[in-house]
Design an enzyme around this catalytic site. Structure first.
Site, mmCIF file in Angstrom:
data_model
loop_
_atom_site.group_PDB
_atom_site.id
_atom_site.type_symbol
_atom_site.label_atom_id
_atom_site.label_comp_id
_atom_site.label_asym_id
_atom_site.label_seq_id
_atom_site.Cartn_x
_atom_site.Cartn_y
_atom_site.Cartn_z
ATOM 1 N NE ARG A 261 -3.577 0.041 2.516
ATOM 2 C CZ ARG A 261 -4.400 0.446 3.835
ATOM 3 N NH1 ARG A 261 -4.279 -0.383 4.878
ATOM 4 N NH2 ARG A 261 -5.023 1.659 3.906
ATOM 5 C CB VAL B 262 -3.244 5.454 6.464
ATOM 6 C CG1 VAL B 262 -3.988 5.575 7.759
ATOM 7 C CG2 VAL B 262 -3.473 4.406 5.489
ATOM 8 C CG HIS C 242 -7.893 6.150 11.186
ATOM 9 N ND1 HIS C 242 -8.926 5.600 10.296
ATOM 10 C CD2 HIS C 242 -8.520 6.452 12.202
ATOM 11 C CE1 HIS C 242 -10.167 5.819 11.127
ATOM 12 N NE2 HIS C 242 -9.977 6.279 12.224
ATOM 13 C CB SER D 65 -18.824 3.801 4.551
ATOM 14 O OG SER D 65 -17.852 3.371 5.489
#
Ligand code: APR
Length: 255
Positions: A69, A103, A123, A193
């Site tokens: 990521r 992040v 976060h 969400s």
């Protein structure tokens, strides 16, 4: 409330608090959290990777996921949504507060938090890691120089600097964000969400305090019924409409 009224409320607001989620980075090609995992990670649920238990069980695998990521976000570009929030910060100065659940570091890369306002990464972020013994936060080297698991300057193993499921958000960051949403005139809830607390609770704090709360999301969310004005739009186009950068017309609206 309609778009014209929402635009006027935002323009007149001295204090604006913004909460963003993965949706604002979708237009940069970064998968949202609850979309199906792409590529090699199809068979995992993020919740089974982003947890202290998963890390305890298999630190190498968790680091491989985060290193992937990390590589992806470094290759990504900021998008109009990130840039329009920087423009809004330029207008509001010290009255601007951005709390992101993301992040990926793209808000920081776009310049948020450097034009008089504040940016809080609730976060954590993928660009740094944390010494497991001392808690020291250390920037990661470039992906091709990254050894897994990375070691801190003191030689200790480092973990991703991410708030995992079941862990608490840094107290100072959370209370600064709560304070900002309790005192905001307008709150923007963009690309989330609204399922993960306490971040999603910031929208409710603003509602309770009587702020005008505006949601930008192509889909309805659990927060939509509580929101003053919810625009069924992507982050980029919704912000362009709110900031008067695009003509109205052709936009869906949740009445
Ligand atoms: N513009 C705006 N919103 C978008 C776009 C877009 N182009 N594309 C998708 N969305 C919306 C989706 O409709 C969804 O409501 O973005 C939201 C993404 O929701 P999630 O995938 O649940 O991501 P998020 O809300 O950021 O998750 C919050 O949960 O998994 C944990 O810690 C993780 O920070 C994450 C937190």
């Amino acid at each position: 409330m309609n778009l014209t009224q929402a635009r006027a409320a935002l323009e007149a607001a001295p204090r604006v608090a913004v909460l963003t989620g993965a949706g604002i980075s979708a237009e940069s090609g970064i998968p949202t959290f609850r979309d199906a995992q792409t590529g090699h990670w199809e068979r995992f649920r993020p919740q089974d990777l982003a947890s202290p238990e998963a890390y305890q069980r298999d630190p190498q695998m968790v680091w491989a996921w985060y290193a992937g990521r990390y590589r992806d976000v470094l290759a990504a570009q900021t998008n109009p949504g990130h840039r329009l929030l920087v423009e809004l910060e330029r207008q509001k100065g010290a009255g601007f507060f951005l709390a992101t659940q993301n992040v990926d570091g793209l808000h920081a890369r776009a310049g948020s938090g450097t034009h008089g306002g504040r940016l809080i990464e609730l976060h954590g972020n993928l660009m740094t890691a944390r010494d497991e013994q001392t808690g020291q936060i250390v920037p990661l080297p470039a992906p091709d120089a990254l050894q897994l698991p990375p070691l801190s300057p003191s030689g200790n193993r480092m973990r991703p600097n991410i708030v995992w499921f079941g862990e608490y958000l840094p107290e100072a960051a959370l209370s600064a964000a709560q304070q900002a949403f309790q005192t905001a005139d307008v709150a923007l809830i963009i690309g989330t969400s609204g399922q993960v607390y306490p971040a999603a609770g910031l929208a409710l704090e603003a509602m309770k305090a009587g702020a005008t709360v505006i949601e930008l999301n192509p889909n309805t969310t659990e927060l939509t019924p509580l929101i003053s004005f919810s625009l069924r739009e992507t982050a980029g186009r919704g912000l362009a409409l709110l900031l008067g950068r695009e003509e109205e017309g052709g936009y869906a609206q949740h009445v």
